[in-house]
Design an enzyme around this catalytic site. Structure first.
Site, mmCIF file in Angstrom:
data_model
loop_
_atom_site.group_PDB
_atom_site.id
_atom_site.type_symbol
_atom_site.label_atom_id
_atom_site.label_comp_id
_atom_site.label_asym_id
_atom_site.label_seq_id
_atom_site.Cartn_x
_atom_site.Cartn_y
_atom_site.Cartn_z
ATOM 1 N N HIS A 4 0.826 -1.216 0.000
ATOM 2 C CA HIS A 4 0.000 0.000 0.000
ATOM 3 C C HIS A 4 0.856 1.259 0.000
ATOM 4 O O HIS A 4 1.821 1.378 0.737
ATOM 5 C CB HIS A 4 -1.041 0.002 1.120
ATOM 6 C CG HIS A 4 -0.520 0.072 2.518
ATOM 7 N ND1 HIS A 4 -0.237 1.254 3.142
ATOM 8 C CD2 HIS A 4 -0.261 -0.908 3.418
ATOM 9 C CE1 HIS A 4 0.166 0.999 4.385
ATOM 10 N NE2 HIS A 4 0.171 -0.293 4.575
ATOM 11 N N GLU A 48 -4.976 1.847 2.483
ATOM 12 C CA GLU A 48 -5.031 0.686 3.365
ATOM 13 C C GLU A 48 -5.239 1.131 4.805
ATOM 14 O O GLU A 48 -5.961 0.499 5.567
ATOM 15 C CB GLU A 48 -3.725 -0.121 3.267
ATOM 16 C CG GLU A 48 -3.766 -1.478 3.997
ATOM 17 C CD GLU A 48 -3.366 -1.411 5.460
ATOM 18 O OE1 GLU A 48 -3.599 -2.385 6.178
ATOM 19 O OE2 GLU A 48 -2.821 -0.379 5.907
#
Lengths: 501, 501
Positions: free
Chosen positions: B295, B341
């Site tokens: 992420h 995320e």
């Protein structure tokens, strides 16, 4: 860690010692002649009952840790001139009196520096979008202008390198970088913090950034005093976390770096404060004084648990336990809780001046100021035979981990003004390998002090203090230190590497 | 760590393997029949030259670390919706193109939470002169009123205890304390942060303080997302450093404790952002996709070096190195740098939705999101025979320290939305024992990532990605997870304990 019951009056012990020695010599050659543990324990120069009465409670009653909680959780930070420092003075006075130990205050005028707000950032450039800096103003730093101070950064790793750059630092921030990794490095690099900013100012730098003197970091800046000679220029100076020092170093490898610093510190007029002095009068030679000290002030970040709350409670506990003995030791035990070790040493100097006439009768002085770690050795600074005089008193400390003398001389910032009067020093050296993880940071809090380590060091201090106060002889006095030229630093540059400042 | 030169076409290797097996069986009993290292190496299912071309550069060219420096020193923090996040998206797109890897952006609407100022203090009482608290607002927390929020503190150590207190917390701060000491504890206690404040609000609490989820601390608060169900009450919530949690606990033992909290956070309208997707088209089965992800967003404190800059550069490097091979692997390798995320998982969900039709052709998915530690094992989440299929590909990782499979299933927050489509997961597990020293803190900076560890994990990811994309067969698909009831949390509660969120 209970202490075995083994009571033997000192006089009888000495008789046994005399008797035992010839017996050992006449042993058959087939049997090794080296003394056994039993033989050693049969000949103490002290009363075992006294060792129990001092060491037993120190190891079991939790009093030192509880008192450290009062000082740190209850009072908190206590920088000279602050309400916290005054609260600590009153707390100490109250505590000594509650312990049945005579105590009083002695006046000390202290610097009154106030931190205020602080912030800093690496400005955006082609190589970075910019970064906030984790920093703390150094104690004694002047403020920046309210809008901040912006300049390019020049990195140096030594005062010598700064001198060689000379006028090249004009108009810039001097960034003092170094390679401290372990506690033993402190002495090598502390001069960058204490003397670097003044040296940079002399060459026309507009500000100073000093890599924190740290053995661990989670973006944790370490403050500490920086010193400007009264006649020279003063520039804003801050310590940056090791991570931010690494960042500056990396960015500087790619080209110019500009930093903006804002410090809101202020230097108020000197404040009235006090050393707290307490005393247990000696039963035979009250005029002979064994001084045990620590410093009551702390930095204004964290709560000064290791620096120097731990030392404070060790010496307070030593006095409390000695005061509870059935009879006082031969000599007077005097506790001094010094004010202003961190940023001025005014308390240490005030004590030496106020008690100048008594110093020839100071037979020993100890300062605990290397954190609340476990005890590892006994140190001494005396004339000939110092270790020999103390050695017979070490056996009760064996189970605490203290079996030998330190290779280092005893000392301490606040007792250093007693050196010209040739006062012998003694000390309990503690494990300070993790001390610089938290030294002078927001993280110097109670949780960092291990209760067992603190109890053991407290026990060792109580016992060695008693030894100095009770032993038949006294330490011979050391040579006076060589006279020095005028130094621009508040704290001697040769300061022991684990001293608080 | 150079890799030995040993080139053997895969087809020949398989012939040798067939020939060697019977020979070993007919060996005299006096000679141990267990295969030797030489015998093992004589039969790779892969071309050794390829292993060298992927692992050799990863271990020696320093490219992953240099790229991580660009992302952390150059761009810095990149919370969803922030200018840093957008800068990271553009940087990633540019970098893929520079590497000769086709890349594009896929739109994601993300939450846009802004931290603002934060402070807090324990108010003075009979037991303390008061203390500042080292704290960080939790992501998603609403602000306090500008003048702050003052209330008494109630300590709980579990959500169950909070439920049993019920209305007793009305009008108070709920202080969530716990006993996390090692990384493996994260999963046990993360629910206190993600779900505790909402649960406290439901019972009428006015604020929440959560002990940081930390394995080390120097007054270091750890932020992270907290989740409020859309229909329920929302209260200001902050994490406090472990030291401050200990302080609250000690003070509460003596009586009531009042805290004042000020949070200046704000929730702006959702922002436009992107997943960055890049692809190396497979030479034989381009429709079959091996997804490798990490992420790109981070928290807004520190620079997200471990979380998840390390994962980002590992998968980018894997693609760069695979793209440089003389021929592409059989299947398509697709890199996805997910956005959001940390506080929403919008990127992971957006990918699963946008590529729903393709998911049956995703033959493997990996997410690196446990920091930049050294590789320790390979993990898999597949139907029967997954480890057997991967095992012959492990030998090139032996010298990196990877010789076995993890006891844990592969997974990752951003790829968890692929589970209903039964996408097999694989992973390289890294040593994350020190990950929670810095996770979600100001201290998650480049210096915390060891270049050698990062290089080794990068090499392992590149190799395992190649294995999945090149091996003749594919992992069988796992069972779909059991359907769940509606959960109030943004991130699944069963999240792997070392996942980023």
């Amino acid at each position: 860690m209970p202490v075995a019951t083994f009571i033997l009056p000192a006089s009888l012990a000495l008789q046994l010692l005399s008797a035992a020695a010839p017996a050992a010599k006449s042993a058959p050659k087939a049997v090794p002649a080296k003394p056994t543990v039993t033989a050693k324990r049969a000949a103490p120069v002290y009363a075992q009952a006294t060792a129990e009465k001092l060491i037993g409670p120190a190891l079991t009653d939790g009093h030192a840790y509880a008192r450290l909680a009062e000082l740190t959780d209850g009072i908190g930070p206590r920088l000279s001139g602050s309400p916290g420092a005054e609260a600590a003075v009153q707390w100490a006075l109250r505590s000594f009196k509650a312990d049945g130990v005579k105590a009083w205050l002695e006046p000390v005028k202290v610097p009154h520096w106030v931190r205020g707000e602080a912030s800093g950032e690496v400005l955006a450039s082609e190589r970075t979008r910019g970064h906030p800096l984790a920093l703390l103003a150094l104690g004694g730093s002047p403020p920046t202008a309210p809008e901040g101070l912006t300049a390019e950064v020049v990195e140096v790793t030594s005062l010598e390198q700064l001198e060689s750059l000379g006028a090249a630092v004009k108009g810039k921030f001097v960034f003092f970088n170094h390679t401290m990794t372990v506690a033993a490095d402190y002495g090598r690099f502390a001069g960058l913090r204490s003397r670097g900013p003044a040296a940079a100012a002399k060459h026309g730098a507009v500000g100073a950034l000093v890599r924190s003197l740290a053995t661990a970091s989670l973006r944790t800046p370490h403050t500490g005093a920086t010193n400007f000679p009264s006649e020279g220029p003063r520039i804003p100076a801050a310590s940056v976390a090791t991570e931010d020092a690494d960042l500056l170093h990396r960015l500087l490898a790619g080209g110019p770096v500009r930093v903006k610093l804002m410090l809101g510190s202020s230097e108020l007029p000197d404040a009235d404060s006090s050393n707290v002095v307490a005393e247990i009068r000696g039963r035979e030679k009250p005029q002979e004084i064994v001084l045990i000290g620590a410093h009551l002030d702390s930095w204004d970040v964290g709560t000064g648990a290791h620096d120097d709350g731990a030392g404070v409670v060790m010496v307070m506990e030593a006095a409390r336990l000695i005061a509870k003995l059935p009879q006082a030791p031969r000599r007077t035990v005097r506790v001094v809780l010094f004010m202003n070790e961190e940023n001025g040493l005014r308390g240490g100097r005030a004590y030496a001046e106020a008690h100048a006439a008594e110093l020839p009768r100071h037979v020993g002085a100890l300062e605990m100021d290397a954190g609340g770690g476990r005890p590892v050795s006994v140190s001494v600074r005396a004339g000939e035979g110092g270790q020999d005089l103390l050695r017979p008193w070490l056996p009760p400390l064996t189970a605490l981990g203290v079996t030998q003398f330190s290779a280092r001389e005893a000392g301490g910032a606040d007792i250093s003004p007693l050196m010209p009067a040739r006062v012998p020093f003694f000390g309990v050296e503690v494990d300070s390998s993790r001390y610089f993880d938290v030294h002078h940071t927001e993280a110097d809090t109670l949780d960092k002090v291990d209760p067992q380590d603190l109890a053991r060091s407290t026990a060792a201090v109580a016992w060695m203090t008693y030894a100095l106060a009770e032993m038949p002889g006294t330490l011979t006095r050391p040579e006076a230190p060589a006279p020095r030229g005028p130094a621009p630093v508040t704290v001697p540059a040769q300061q022991s590497k684990t001293s608080g400042n």
